[in-house]
Design a protein around this motif. Structure first.
Motif, PDB file in Angstrom:
ATOM      1  N   MET A 252      37.072  32.028  58.445  1.00 12.40           N
ATOM      2  CA  MET A 252      36.451  31.304  57.344  1.00 12.40           C
ATOM      3  C   MET A 252      37.150  31.715  56.050  1.00 12.40           C
ATOM      4  O   MET A 252      37.143  32.902  55.685  1.00 12.40           O
ATOM      5  CB  MET A 252      34.959  31.626  57.262  1.00 12.40           C
ATOM      6  N   LEU A 253      37.758  30.741  55.367  1.00 15.27           N
ATOM      7  CA  LEU A 253      38.542  31.025  54.177  1.00 15.27           C
ATOM      8  C   LEU A 253      38.048  30.162  53.021  1.00 15.27           C
ATOM      9  O   LEU A 253      37.911  28.943  53.165  1.00 15.27           O
ATOM     10  CB  LEU A 253      40.027  30.734  54.433  1.00 15.27           C
ATOM     11  N   ASP A 254      37.778  30.788  51.869  1.00 18.26           N
ATOM     12  CA  ASP A 254      37.373  30.076  50.663  1.00 18.26           C
ATOM     13  C   ASP A 254      38.612  29.854  49.802  1.00 18.26           C
ATOM     14  O   ASP A 254      39.222  30.821  49.313  1.00 18.26           O
ATOM     15  CB  ASP A 254      36.345  30.885  49.872  1.00 18.26           C
ATOM     16  N   MET A 255      38.971  28.578  49.589  1.00 17.87           N
ATOM     17  CA  MET A 255      40.205  28.253  48.879  1.00 17.87           C
ATOM     18  C   MET A 255      39.906  27.563  47.560  1.00 17.87           C
ATOM     19  O   MET A 255      39.089  26.632  47.499  1.00 17.87           O
ATOM     20  CB  MET A 255      41.107  27.385  49.746  1.00 17.87           C
ATOM     21  N   TYR A 256      40.613  28.015  46.498  1.00 24.04           N
ATOM     22  CA  TYR A 256      40.405  27.506  45.143  1.00 24.04           C
ATOM     23  C   TYR A 256      41.750  27.237  44.472  1.00 24.04           C
ATOM     24  O   TYR A 256      42.765  27.885  44.783  1.00 24.04           O
ATOM     25  CB  TYR A 256      39.679  28.544  44.286  1.00 24.04           C
ATOM     26  N   ASP A 257      41.743  26.311  43.517  1.00 21.30           N
ATOM     27  CA  ASP A 257      42.855  26.193  42.589  1.00 21.30           C
ATOM     28  C   ASP A 257      42.778  27.366  41.622  1.00 21.30           C
ATOM     29  O   ASP A 257      41.728  27.610  41.003  1.00 21.30           O
ATOM     30  CB  ASP A 257      42.762  24.881  41.791  1.00 21.30           C
ATOM     31  N   TYR A 258      43.896  28.102  41.483  1.00 15.56           N
ATOM     32  CA  TYR A 258      43.901  29.247  40.575  1.00 15.56           C
ATOM     33  C   TYR A 258      45.337  29.609  40.235  1.00 15.56           C
ATOM     34  O   TYR A 258      46.203  29.678  41.129  1.00 15.56           O
ATOM     35  CB  TYR A 258      43.199  30.442  41.221  1.00 15.56           C
ATOM     36  N   GLN A 259      45.617  29.812  38.982  1.00 16.85           N
ATOM     37  CA  GLN A 259      46.943  30.199  38.486  1.00 16.85           C
ATOM     38  C   GLN A 259      48.036  29.273  39.023  1.00 16.85           C
ATOM     39  O   GLN A 259      49.084  29.722  39.516  1.00 16.85           O
ATOM     40  CB  GLN A 259      47.250  31.657  38.852  1.00 16.85           C
ATOM     41  N   ASP A 260      47.777  27.976  38.953  1.00 16.71           N
ATOM     42  CA  ASP A 260      48.736  26.948  39.402  1.00 16.71           C
ATOM     43  C   ASP A 260      49.117  27.127  40.860  1.00 16.71           C
ATOM     44  O   ASP A 260      50.249  26.817  41.274  1.00 16.71           O
ATOM     45  CB  ASP A 260      49.999  26.975  38.526  1.00 16.71           C
ATOM     46  N   ASP A 261      48.189  27.647  41.641  1.00 18.84           N
ATOM     47  CA  ASP A 261      48.435  27.869  43.066  1.00 18.84           C
ATOM     48  C   ASP A 261      47.090  27.718  43.781  1.00 18.84           C
ATOM     49  O   ASP A 261      46.065  27.396  43.170  1.00 18.84           O
ATOM     50  CB  ASP A 261      49.015  29.269  43.278  1.00 18.84           C
ATOM     51  N   ILE A 262      47.073  27.950  45.088  1.00 21.82           N
ATOM     52  CA  ILE A 262      45.827  27.954  45.854  1.00 21.82           C
ATOM     53  C   ILE A 262      45.557  29.384  46.278  1.00 21.82           C
ATOM     54  O   ILE A 262      46.386  30.022  46.942  1.00 21.82           O
ATOM     55  CB  ILE A 262      45.928  27.023  47.078  1.00 21.82           C
TER      56      ILE A 262
ATOM     57  N   GLU B 222      36.134  26.628  53.123  1.00 19.10           N
ATOM     58  CA  GLU B 222      35.218  26.263  52.046  1.00 19.10           C
ATOM     59  C   GLU B 222      36.113  25.819  50.905  1.00 19.10           C
ATOM     60  O   GLU B 222      36.778  26.639  50.262  1.00 19.10           O
ATOM     61  CB  GLU B 222      34.332  27.447  51.659  1.00 19.10           C
ATOM     62  N   ASP B 223      36.150  24.518  50.661  1.00 18.44           N
ATOM     63  CA  ASP B 223      37.255  23.867  49.959  1.00 18.44           C
ATOM     64  C   ASP B 223      36.903  23.519  48.507  1.00 18.44           C
ATOM     65  O   ASP B 223      36.065  22.655  48.247  1.00 18.44           O
ATOM     66  CB  ASP B 223      37.630  22.602  50.743  1.00 18.44           C
ATOM     67  N   TYR B 224      37.584  24.218  47.577  1.00 23.89           N
ATOM     68  CA  TYR B 224      37.456  23.913  46.157  1.00 23.89           C
ATOM     69  C   TYR B 224      38.827  23.563  45.569  1.00 23.89           C
ATOM     70  O   TYR B 224      39.071  23.747  44.376  1.00 23.89           O
ATOM     71  CB  TYR B 224      36.854  25.104  45.409  1.00 23.89           C
ATOM     72  N   VAL B 225      39.699  23.044  46.425  1.00 30.53           N
ATOM     73  CA  VAL B 225      41.049  22.677  46.013  1.00 30.53           C
ATOM     74  C   VAL B 225      41.057  21.205  45.609  1.00 30.53           C
ATOM     75  O   VAL B 225      40.691  20.332  46.410  1.00 30.53           O
ATOM     76  CB  VAL B 225      42.064  22.916  47.146  1.00 30.53           C
ATOM     77  N   HIS B 226      41.494  20.945  44.380  1.00 32.07           N
ATOM     78  CA  HIS B 226      41.532  19.569  43.874  1.00 32.07           C
ATOM     79  C   HIS B 226      42.950  19.086  43.612  1.00 32.07           C
ATOM     80  O   HIS B 226      43.152  17.912  43.285  1.00 32.07           O
ATOM     81  CB  HIS B 226      40.698  19.467  42.588  1.00 32.07           C
ATOM     82  N   THR B 227      43.920  19.957  43.767  1.00 31.43           N
ATOM     83  CA  THR B 227      45.315  19.562  43.599  1.00 31.43           C
ATOM     84  C   THR B 227      45.680  18.529  44.655  1.00 31.43           C
ATOM     85  O   THR B 227      45.465  18.763  45.847  1.00 31.43           O
ATOM     86  CB  THR B 227      46.247  20.778  43.733  1.00 31.43           C
ATOM     87  N   PRO B 228      46.223  17.373  44.264  1.00 34.84           N
ATOM     88  CA  PRO B 228      46.606  16.356  45.254  1.00 34.84           C
ATOM     89  C   PRO B 228      47.566  16.916  46.305  1.00 34.84           C
ATOM     90  O   PRO B 228      48.557  17.581  45.961  1.00 34.84           O
ATOM     91  CB  PRO B 228      47.283  15.277  44.404  1.00 34.84           C
ATOM     92  N   LYS B 229      47.217  16.680  47.568  1.00 32.19           N
ATOM     93  CA  LYS B 229      48.019  17.169  48.705  1.00 32.19           C
ATOM     94  C   LYS B 229      48.166  18.687  48.692  1.00 32.19           C
ATOM     95  O   LYS B 229      49.095  19.249  49.315  1.00 32.19           O
ATOM     96  CB  LYS B 229      49.410  16.510  48.728  1.00 32.19           C
ATOM     97  N   GLY B 230      47.270  19.359  48.011  1.00 33.94           N
ATOM     98  CA  GLY B 230      47.392  20.813  47.876  1.00 33.94           C
ATOM     99  C   GLY B 230      47.335  21.533  49.211  1.00 33.94           C
ATOM    100  O   GLY B 230      48.172  22.409  49.492  1.00 33.94           O
TER     101      GLY B 230
END
Length: 434
Positions: free
Chosen positions: A130-140, A183-191
């Motif tokens: 289980m991995l929580d992924m976020y947009d952060y510092q221009d990366d995931i 657990e997906d908080y990534v909003h970068t297109p095709k991130g």
């Protein structure tokens, strides 16, 4: 009179004491990798393959014992069934590791859920992350955060680092299958697509188009291995199915409530995003079993009888279907068999109709079981040993093993000696110089 009113203690007494202590120690102690489950240990090297040296003070078990640290891999015994017939261990917040260094100059403020690296988790038989992924510092990044945002005090590391660990494991183990639940908080297109491609995991990706619909069976594990579709990825963001062909979790699996509601005895409610647990439209079942606020030292207690009881409760709530995934904190900790023993029993029930996986017979009809005892803590035998590192060995809590019986004998030695000489003289006609 068979003994003098005042017994003496010559050198013979000391030698006798040493002999008794030696016999007691040799009959109760083990070392050099020979110790079995629940036998006393003083270091990880004392325990056999698949075991480590730990304890469970939360249950009053302060004496270090050999405890299971790996399951029996079910595909080593039964490998021709659909993927959804098997049960696997999942680590909750796999990346949230107690000794992971914070960002430079920042004090991390968050909860921790695991104790060893993702690589070590996989080596020890974990097959779901289980991995929580976020947009952060221009990366995931992997963050254990809140409000859908990653902060410097909740950040762990770029997700790419952990995914590269998964890629290395799949490359080194060409018959293993790993599931990642995001657990997906990534909003970068095709991130996410770019992330998994950069990690080299696209070559193992199980295609969304091939995932079963309406509760049908998955391909067999053999078919998945042959096609090299050995990575299953699910996201909590429904939009990612259309945008990136990443499976929306609750379209393909049912799930019970996480946190405290998921550990309440006698109750197994479904998560609000999930269909009912007894729904037949999804063929995978994720069972969460971890409290809202993780307490490292309590996990050994939680992974004992309460976990077994909850599996039974959720089995009934799901219409007599066993979970495919059990998600836990601090997966290594137990009072003996823990989550490893439980998944062995679950797989035995599902795959061959036996009380535990080790009772299954390769190629035998369902229900044909080996005539073996069913200990609650049978050690693993088919995973290479030596993958236990760091705090999972509980080296700080393990204390040298002494024989308390010898100390008692030493304190009571005069009385023991007098009694012994009396018995030996009276019944065996052996006299002692005095």
């Amino acid at each position: 009179m068979f003994y003098r009113s005042k017994c003496r203690e010559p050198v013979t007494v000391y030698l006798l004491f040493q002999l008794i202590c030696s016999l007691l120690t040799s009959s109760t102690a083990c070392s050099n990798g020979n110790c079995q489950v629940l036998e006393a240990c003083s270091a990880a090297t004392d325990c056999g393959p698949g075991l480590y040296c730990g304890n469970c003070p939360a249950l009053g078990l302060n004496q270090p014992l050999c405890i299971r640290g790996q399951p029996t891999l079910p595909t080593s015994t039964v490998n021709g069934l659909p993927f959804n017939k098997y049960s696997w261990i999942v680590t909750h917040n796999s990346f949230s590791i107690v000794d992971a260094p914070p960002l430079p100059g920042v004090q991390r403020l968050t909860f921790y859920n695991q104790e060893d690296t993702v690589t070590n988790q996989l080596r020890n038989g974990v097959r779901g992350l289980m991995l929580d992924m976020y947009d952060y510092q221009d990366d995931i990044w992997l963050c254990h955060s809140f409000r859908g945002q990653c902060f410097n005090f909740t950040a762990f590391q770029p997700a790419l680092n952990t995914l590269k660990e998964v890629e290395a494991f799949l490359t080194e183990n060409p018959t293993e299958i790993v599931t990642i639940i995001i657990e997906d908080y990534v909003h970068t297109p095709k991130g996410l697509t770019n992330l998994f491609t950069s990690a080299g995991l696209d070559k193992y990706w199980f295609p969304l188009s091939k995932m079963p619909k309406k509760g049908d069976d998955w391909p067999t594990v053999m078919e998945m291995v042959q096609a090299n579709h050995r990575l299953l990825v699910f996201t909590s963001d429904a939009s990612k199915e259309a945008e990136e062909a990443i499976a929306y979790q609750w379209k393909h699996m049912v799930e019970n409530e996480s946190g405290d509601p998921g550990v309440q005895k006698g109750s197994c409610p479904h998560r609000k995003e999930s269909k009912a647990l007894n729904s037949k439209s999804s063929s995978l079942f994720l069972m969460n079993y971890f409290p809202t606020y993780p307490v490292e030292t309590d996990s050994c207690k939680e992974h004992s009888a309460p976990l077994a009881e909850m599996v039974n409760t959720c089995y009934k709530a799901a219409g007599n279907v066993l979970p495919n995934f059990i998600a836990v904190n601090f997966y290594m900790r137990s009072d003996g068999g823990g989550v490893f023993d439980i998944v062995d029993k679950m797989n035995g029930h599902s795959l061959c109709g036996c009380a535990t996986l080790t009772a299954c017979q390769v190629g035998a009809p369902f229900g044909s079981c080996k005539n073996i005892s069913t200990p609650s803590t049978s050690p693993a035998t088919n995973i290479p040993a030596g993958s236990f590192t760091g705090s999972v060995q509980f080296s700080k809590s393990a204390s040298p093993i002494n024989s308390p019986n010898c100390l008692i004998i030493l304190l009571l030695l005069p009385a023991y000696y007098c009694l012994l000489t009396t018995i030996m003289t009276k019944y065996y006609h052996i006299s002692y110089a005095s």
